[in-house]
Design an enzyme around this catalytic site. Sequence first.
Site, PDB file in Angstrom:
ATOM      1  N   HIS A 136       0.935  -1.040   0.012  1.00 28.65           N
ATOM      2  CA  HIS A 136      -0.065  -0.047   0.049  1.00 28.65           C
ATOM      3  C   HIS A 136       0.905   1.351   0.175  1.00 28.65           C
ATOM      4  O   HIS A 136       2.064   1.294   0.487  1.00 28.65           O
ATOM      5  CB  HIS A 136      -0.860  -0.200   1.199  1.00 28.65           C
ATOM      6  CG  HIS A 136      -2.050   0.789   1.304  1.00 28.65           C
ATOM      7  ND1 HIS A 136      -1.696   2.377   1.833  1.00 28.65           N
ATOM      8  CD2 HIS A 136      -3.280   0.924   1.232  1.00 28.65           C
ATOM      9  CE1 HIS A 136      -2.800   3.057   2.022  1.00 28.65           C
ATOM     10  NE2 HIS A 136      -3.745   1.994   1.510  1.00 28.65           N
ATOM     11  N   ASP A 213       2.912  -4.644   8.042  1.00 33.20           N
ATOM     12  CA  ASP A 213       1.820  -3.920   7.988  1.00 33.20           C
ATOM     13  C   ASP A 213       0.627  -4.978   8.105  1.00 33.20           C
ATOM     14  O   ASP A 213       0.137  -5.774   7.021  1.00 33.20           O
ATOM     15  CB  ASP A 213       1.921  -3.346   6.539  1.00 33.20           C
ATOM     16  CG  ASP A 213       0.538  -2.492   6.320  1.00 33.20           C
ATOM     17  OD1 ASP A 213      -0.381  -2.537   7.038  1.00 33.20           O
ATOM     18  OD2 ASP A 213       0.295  -2.049   5.337  1.00 33.20           O
ATOM     19  N   GLN A 216      -4.736  -5.203   6.770  1.00 31.15           N
ATOM     20  CA  GLN A 216      -5.749  -6.050   6.424  1.00 31.15           C
ATOM     21  C   GLN A 216      -5.987  -7.349   7.072  1.00 31.15           C
ATOM     22  O   GLN A 216      -7.044  -8.004   6.907  1.00 31.15           O
ATOM     23  CB  GLN A 216      -5.537  -6.154   4.701  1.00 31.15           C
ATOM     24  CG  GLN A 216      -5.755  -4.995   3.859  1.00 31.15           C
ATOM     25  CD  GLN A 216      -7.072  -4.539   3.916  1.00 31.15           C
ATOM     26  OE1 GLN A 216      -8.050  -5.272   4.063  1.00 31.15           O
ATOM     27  NE2 GLN A 216      -7.177  -3.092   3.501  1.00 31.15           N
ATOM     28  N   LYS A 239     -10.431  -1.018  10.493  1.00 32.00           N
ATOM     29  CA  LYS A 239     -10.794  -1.945   9.518  1.00 32.00           C
ATOM     30  C   LYS A 239     -11.310  -3.061  10.314  1.00 32.00           C
ATOM     31  O   LYS A 239     -11.411  -4.214   9.730  1.00 32.00           O
ATOM     32  CB  LYS A 239      -9.449  -2.140   8.558  1.00 32.00           C
ATOM     33  CG  LYS A 239      -9.193  -1.173   7.660  1.00 32.00           C
ATOM     34  CD  LYS A 239      -8.224  -1.429   6.572  1.00 32.00           C
ATOM     35  CE  LYS A 239      -7.407  -0.209   6.148  1.00 32.00           C
ATOM     36  NZ  LYS A 239      -7.965   0.218   4.661  1.00 32.00           N
ATOM     37  N   CYS A 377      -4.924   2.797  -3.695  1.00 32.71           N
ATOM     38  CA  CYS A 377      -3.559   3.183  -2.934  1.00 32.71           C
ATOM     39  C   CYS A 377      -2.419   2.218  -3.201  1.00 32.71           C
ATOM     40  O   CYS A 377      -1.784   1.920  -2.404  1.00 32.71           O
ATOM     41  CB  CYS A 377      -3.910   3.391  -1.490  1.00 32.71           C
ATOM     42  SG  CYS A 377      -4.926   4.517  -1.018  1.00 32.71           S
TER      43      CYS A 377
HETATM   44  C1  LIG Z   1      -2.461  -2.838   3.455  1.00 33.74           C
HETATM   45  C2  LIG Z   1      -2.808  -1.307   4.061  1.00 33.74           C
HETATM   46  N1  LIG Z   1      -1.913  -0.714   4.516  1.00 33.74           N
HETATM   47  C3  LIG Z   1      -2.139   0.536   5.013  1.00 33.74           C
HETATM   48  C4  LIG Z   1      -3.271   1.049   5.024  1.00 33.74           C
HETATM   49  C5  LIG Z   1      -3.373   2.301   5.386  1.00 33.74           C
HETATM   50  O1  LIG Z   1      -4.470   2.673   6.682  1.00 33.74           O
HETATM   51  P1  LIG Z   1      -4.654   3.953   7.178  1.00 33.74           P
HETATM   52  O2  LIG Z   1      -5.313   4.646   6.004  1.00 33.74           O
HETATM   53  O3  LIG Z   1      -6.038   3.737   8.175  1.00 33.74           O
HETATM   54  O4  LIG Z   1      -3.478   4.426   7.874  1.00 33.74           O
HETATM   55  C6  LIG Z   1      -4.381   0.194   4.316  1.00 33.74           C
HETATM   56  C7  LIG Z   1      -5.820   0.829   4.177  1.00 33.74           C
HETATM   57  O5  LIG Z   1      -6.163   1.523   3.266  1.00 33.74           O
HETATM   58  C8  LIG Z   1      -4.110  -0.856   3.827  1.00 33.74           C
HETATM   59  O6  LIG Z   1      -5.026  -1.450   3.233  1.00 33.74           O
END
Ligand SMILES: Cc1ncc(COP(=O)(O)O)c(C=O)c1O
Lengths: 419, 150
Positions: A136, A213, A216, A239, A377
């Site tokens: 991401h 990370d 998900q 999430k 993203c």
């Molecule tokens: C794999 C992953 N990492 C990071 C994020 C970032 O999450 P946040 O926007 O809540 O910081 C997301 C969500 O969009 C994600 O799906």
Amino acid sequence: MTPHVVPAASPVPAPLDVLAVREQFPALHQLVHGKPLAYLDNAATTQKPQVVLDALRHYYERDNANVHRGVHTLSERATASYESARRSVQRFLNARSEREIIFTRNATESINLVARAWGDWQLKPGDEVLITAMEHHSNIVPWQMACARTGAILKVAPIDDRGDVILEEFEKLLTPRTKMLAVVHLSNALGTINPVEDMIAAARRVGATVLIDGSQSVYHMAVDVQALDPDFYVFTGHKVYGPTGIGVLYGRESLLQACPPFLGGGDMISSVTFEKSEWNELPYKFEAGTPNIADAIGLAAAIEFVRGIGFETIGAHESTLLEYATAQLSAVPGLTIIGTARRKASVVSFVMHDLHPHDIGTIVDREGVAIRTGHHCAQPVMDRFGIPATARASLAMYNTTDEIDALVVALDRVRQLLG
Amino acid sequence: MQDLNDLYQEVILDHNRRPRNYGPLPDATQSAKGHNPLCGDKLTLSLKVEGDRITGISFEGSGCAISKSSASLMTDAVKGHTVDEATELFDKFHQMVTTPIDQPVDEEAVGKLAVLAGVREFPARVKCASLAWHTLKAALTKTTEPAKTE
Ligand SMILES: Cc1ncc(COP(=O)(O)O)c(C=O)c1O
């Protein structure tokens, strides 16, 4: 003589009572454009169960006060609830100590915290940061910025046509120069579940620090940071059925102890003079300023809700949904699923011949079906597959096969209208 | 479903399937790239400007039905017109897509482009319709930065 072995009872998870679960989520029960809502955008954010809404309301109605600062009753109650939320997260991740749990705003802030505090401290010119091609943006950009500040170099492990990391290439890129391995546990764009156990073990062999990370993964599967043993594990509250504005950074205690702080201010110090300040103990050293008390409490309510149902039960239901969605969507003429990894969670990204995902998203929305369209993203993932965008249905514990049927019917409508 | 039919009118679908002025423009005098980060739409617009007149125009790229048909309609609308006329049409188009839904659009001012008035019912799609126009403006002012819909 062979000893008599009693076979361990193979734990069959209790089936999920999906209607009872849905009852707990007020937002699911509404019409959108006159059609029952089918909310299939859970990888973007999940809906919130009543217990979370109640926890937020209770906090603001009864306990609202600043934490760690007052001797009065409300402040003591707020502090107790906030610290109890931290222990919920600790149990959820099976961390050794609550000192290893730092509250942030979201996963993005957690990663930035590490890239700043750990990165600026440890990265030297010529060092390497290794990520994968399915990250991401929030696990790419902070490392690009850290590399720009420190002279370290960003390396990217490629993925194959199914959406799996090519492990031979990954191993080649992992060298004694690798100081940080930052990998997504479960890809939001492809649904791939990475073999993080093996990747962490490989990183250990070259002495790299590891960040996972888990944005998900934490709502699809149980995570045990002691078993996995990364140095850092991050996730985002919204999430996992919790509120927005609250995230988590797990860090190995000894590493957090040694690491300089990120933001300076109140709460993160033990003493301040104009000459010098002493950092507070963990985890407060990394929580400058008044934290997001209410949403930490809301997150704890969400976590206890999920634990109450159990990941065996949730996982079994979601596997059924994934299997059903994969079969039904594959049968739609002209539809191609992007992301067919060996181990996959209930995320189905797809493209349709000659139809742009953005048009698909708009039309199915009018049928009450909420899906995400775009690059999720993860622009490098789109580039890897040579597509500008995908449509994505991402399924959570409260979804039903009827909702997948609703998506398939809505996709028919797309073809009628645009085909 | 009336709003969907308003959005995806036959003219729009036709321009999506058979975009006009699509392809490279070998003798272009200026060009610009447009990008809508929300949906990944990308387009390159090439212009041939002689004196104050747009004598050639074409576009290439990938995009949704709305952005592609809007680009196609736009190229037809400004080809052969002066730079000032094209700029004026930009303003009228912008005016149209930002007119509140409960108010009538000035169809005469925009001519054929009025088929895109339906995007007003889909706020997330207004940017798709305007991408080509923002890119045109960038090409006319010879901005080298990619045009954004933000
Ligand atoms: C794999 C992953 N990492 C990071 C994020 C970032 O999450 P946040 O926007 O809540 O910081 C997301 C969500 O969009 C994600 O799906």
